[in-house]
Enzyme design. Structure first.
Site, PDB file in Angstrom:
ATOM      1  N   GLU A 166       0.802  -1.230   0.000  1.00  0.00           N
ATOM      2  CA  GLU A 166       0.000   0.000   0.000  1.00  0.00           C
ATOM      3  C   GLU A 166       0.834   1.281   0.000  1.00  0.00           C
ATOM      4  OE1 GLU A 166      -3.010   0.037   2.971  1.00  0.00           O
ATOM      5  OE2 GLU A 166      -3.792  -1.918   2.409  1.00  0.00           O
ATOM      6  N   GLU A 353      -4.941  -8.897   1.159  1.00  0.00           N
ATOM      7  CA  GLU A 353      -5.535  -8.559   2.451  1.00  0.00           C
ATOM      8  C   GLU A 353      -7.030  -8.404   2.279  1.00  0.00           C
ATOM      9  OE1 GLU A 353      -4.054  -5.125   4.596  1.00  0.00           O
ATOM     10  OE2 GLU A 353      -1.979  -5.711   4.208  1.00  0.00           O
TER      11      GLU A 353
HETATM   12  C1  GBH Z   1      -4.152  -2.273   5.553  1.00  0.00           C
HETATM   13  O1  GBH Z   1      -4.351  -1.043   4.942  1.00  0.00           O
HETATM   14  C2  GBH Z   1      -2.747  -2.383   6.035  1.00  0.00           C
HETATM   15  O2  GBH Z   1      -1.920  -2.920   5.032  1.00  0.00           O
HETATM   16  C3  GBH Z   1      -2.620  -3.124   7.303  1.00  0.00           C
HETATM   17  O3  GBH Z   1      -1.367  -2.895   7.847  1.00  0.00           O
HETATM   18  C4  GBH Z   1      -3.753  -2.730   8.234  1.00  0.00           C
HETATM   19  O4  GBH Z   1      -3.586  -3.250   9.502  1.00  0.00           O
HETATM   20  C5  GBH Z   1      -5.035  -3.190   7.598  1.00  0.00           C
HETATM   21  O5  GBH Z   1      -5.204  -2.551   6.383  1.00  0.00           O
HETATM   22  C6  GBH Z   1      -6.277  -2.920   8.419  1.00  0.00           C
HETATM   23  O6  GBH Z   1      -6.554  -1.559   8.479  1.00  0.00           O
HETATM   24  O7  GBH Z   1     -12.682  -1.618   9.232  1.00  0.00           O
HETATM   25  O8  GBH Z   1     -13.275  -2.925   7.312  1.00  0.00           O
HETATM   26  O9  GBH Z   1     -13.479  -0.531   7.197  1.00  0.00           O
HETATM   27  C7  GBH Z   1      -4.561   0.126   5.627  1.00  0.00           C
HETATM   28  C8  GBH Z   1      -5.789   0.793   5.153  1.00  0.00           C
HETATM   29  C9  GBH Z   1      -7.449   1.423   6.610  1.00  0.00           C
HETATM   30  C10 GBH Z   1      -7.742  -0.495   5.227  1.00  0.00           C
HETATM   31  C11 GBH Z   1      -8.538   0.944   7.513  1.00  0.00           C
HETATM   32  C12 GBH Z   1      -8.795  -0.990   6.124  1.00  0.00           C
HETATM   33  C13 GBH Z   1     -10.431  -0.364   7.718  1.00  0.00           C
HETATM   34  C14 GBH Z   1     -11.136  -1.570   7.207  1.00  0.00           C
HETATM   35  N1  GBH Z   1      -6.829   0.314   5.982  1.00  0.00           N
HETATM   36  N2  GBH Z   1      -9.464   0.103   6.789  1.00  0.00           N
HETATM   37  S1  GBH Z   1     -12.739  -1.657   7.768  1.00  0.00           S
END
Ligand code: GBH
Length: 447
Positions: A166, A353
């Protein structure tokens, strides 16, 4: 019973070094920008740190045993660059690389393929100090050097690599909004150069991997802004594709097409990054797979009355919310992967992911009944299965995450794991969703 997924489909899960390893200052590891950033008051909720986290550095055998029980084919984890090169460049730290050798060996001994991410945002602080980190093109050279020496040192233990996870999470959040490490607020011009330098790091990293390990399989793990058409009709699907390509012009489109689209260059004008001859040859070199981190998307409609002829809905009115403010949008996985496939036909797509966070807690009997995560998995996996039936070449799915961990500035409150972590005792409890996942892998069916 018919299977929903083929026999050879790849199942697993993902984590990242800063989020799970702990041992932040042990065995010669140098600080990363996150170890520095977390010291700022309120940078991270509850002012927590990554010093101990899930302590995977010491607990990895216990963790691999759980992965084996679930039946993972693959474990995707990232390397802490500053554990291997405390200064970012220069001398390698033998104890640091030894940890990753031990982790790979333990995985392999349990029939699990290591999938390594070289960069999941924890830049060595020494490089931030030395050259301003990703503000400098030199950082891409240091990255390529780290990739090369690390790959050689791992002696073939790992064959599948993600260069960068990302782009945005580092470039814009770290150097423009300043909400993530290193917490800097550059101008748009500065930000755009950081974005370009990171693309270059991917390109240079890919090239050295080709050189030192011809049999390696290499890709990125990117989460572009995904688009879902409001209706499955040609004009709305076309609008969603155009919106997707343009809004992601500075990362995935640039990589897949070998240059920034006109829409990006026009929008940025004098703030456009400096690009040197040959940069895009590296950046757009063919990959073996494209990793997509898919959580949610945006709705798009064909809008003949607007100049761009599409409208993106940002009001999230169509979204269902989780108890951690997360989004529940299963269609994102179908439309996200289908649109990428229709635009660029990558050889292979891995869902690198996908997952959700909740306030999971053990019940009175000690089990963790994360029924929301099961609902989430059922729905997103149905959506993924539909994409595969429609010919999208998805070959693997890696759940975020294997275990609860440090969710960056959201701290330890948001629990993303299939496995519960008691941060006081480091006890692990596979949640109900881990059992769901085990059945899924065993039967190839969505229960
Ligand atoms: C990923 O992206 C990262 O690569 C990782 O490190 C991180 O822990 C993971 O997402 C989770 O956040 O609650 O379903 O709406 C970061 C960007 C921002 C994507 C927060 C997921 C929340 C998902 N993320 N978002 S949700």
């Amino acid at each position: 019973m018919t299977r929903d997924f083929p026999e050879n489909f790849i199942w697993g899960s993902a984590t990242a070094s800063y989020q799970v390893e702990g041992a932040a200052h042990e065995d010669g590891k140098g600080p990363s920008v996150w170890n520095e950033f977390e010291k700022r008051p309120s940078a991270i909720i509850d002012n927590c740190t990554g010093d101990v986290s899930c302590d995977q550095y010491h607990q990895y055998k216990k963790d691999v045993a759980i992965m084996r029980d679930i039946g993972f084919d693959v474990y995707r984890f990232s390397l802490a660059w500053s554990r291997i090169f405390p200064e970012g460049t220069g001398a390698m730290n033998p104890k640091g690389i030894d940890y990753y050798k031990r982790l790979c060996d333990e995985l392999l001994a349990n029939g699990i393929e290591p999938y390594i991410t070289f960069y999941h945002w924890d830049l060595p602080q020494a490089l931030q100090d030395k050259c301003g980190g990703w503000q400098s093109r030199d950082c891409a050279k240091y990255f390529a050097d780290y990739v090369e020496k690390t790959t050689v040192a791992l002696e073939g233990r790992c064959k599948n690599f993600f260069t960068v996870n990302e782009f945005l999470g580092c470039t814009d959040q770290g150097y423009f909004n300043g909400v993530c490490a290193p917490g800097i607020k550059l101008t748009k011009k500065g930000r755009n150069q950081v974005r370009h330098n990171m693309l270059l790091a991917h390109g240079m990293g890919l090239q050295v991997l080709r050189d030192v390990m011809p049999q390696a399989r290499v890709g990125i793990a990117e989460n572009p802004v995904f688009m879902t058409p409001v209706l499955d009709t040609p004009e709305h699907v076309d609008a969603a594709k155009r919106a997707f390509r343009e809004i992601n012009g500075h990362f995935i489109t640039a990589i897949m097409e070998g240059g920034y689209p006109d829409s990006y260059l026009e929008a940025e004008g004098g703030d456009a990054p400096e690009v040197k001859d040959g940069d895009f040859k590296l950046i757009s070199a063919p990959m073996d797979f494209l990793g997509l981190n898919i959580y949610y998307g945006r709705l798009v409609r064909f809008a003949p009355e607007l100049e761009k002829k599409y409208e993106i809905f940002f009001d999230d009115a169509a979204t269902e919310w989780t108890d951690c403010n997360g989004m529940f949008q299963p269609a994102a996985i179908y439309w996200g992967s289908r649109i990428v496939n229709e635009l660029w036909s990558p050889k292979e797509i891995i869902i690198s992911e996908n997952g959700t966070s909740n306030m999971d807690r053990p019940a009175a009997d000690g089990e963790v009944y994360d029924v929301f995560r099961i609902k989430y998995l059922r729905s997103y996996l149905e959506s993924m299965s539909r994409a595969i039936r429609d010919g999208v070449p998805i070959t693997g799915y890696l759940h975020w995450s294997f275990l609860d961990n440090l969710e960056w500035r959201s701290g330890y409150r948001r629990r993303f794991g299939l496995t519960f972590v008691n941060y006081r005792t480091q006890e692990r409890i596979p949640k109900l969703s881990a059992k769901f996942f085990k059945e899924l892998i065993r039967t190839g069916r969505i229960a």
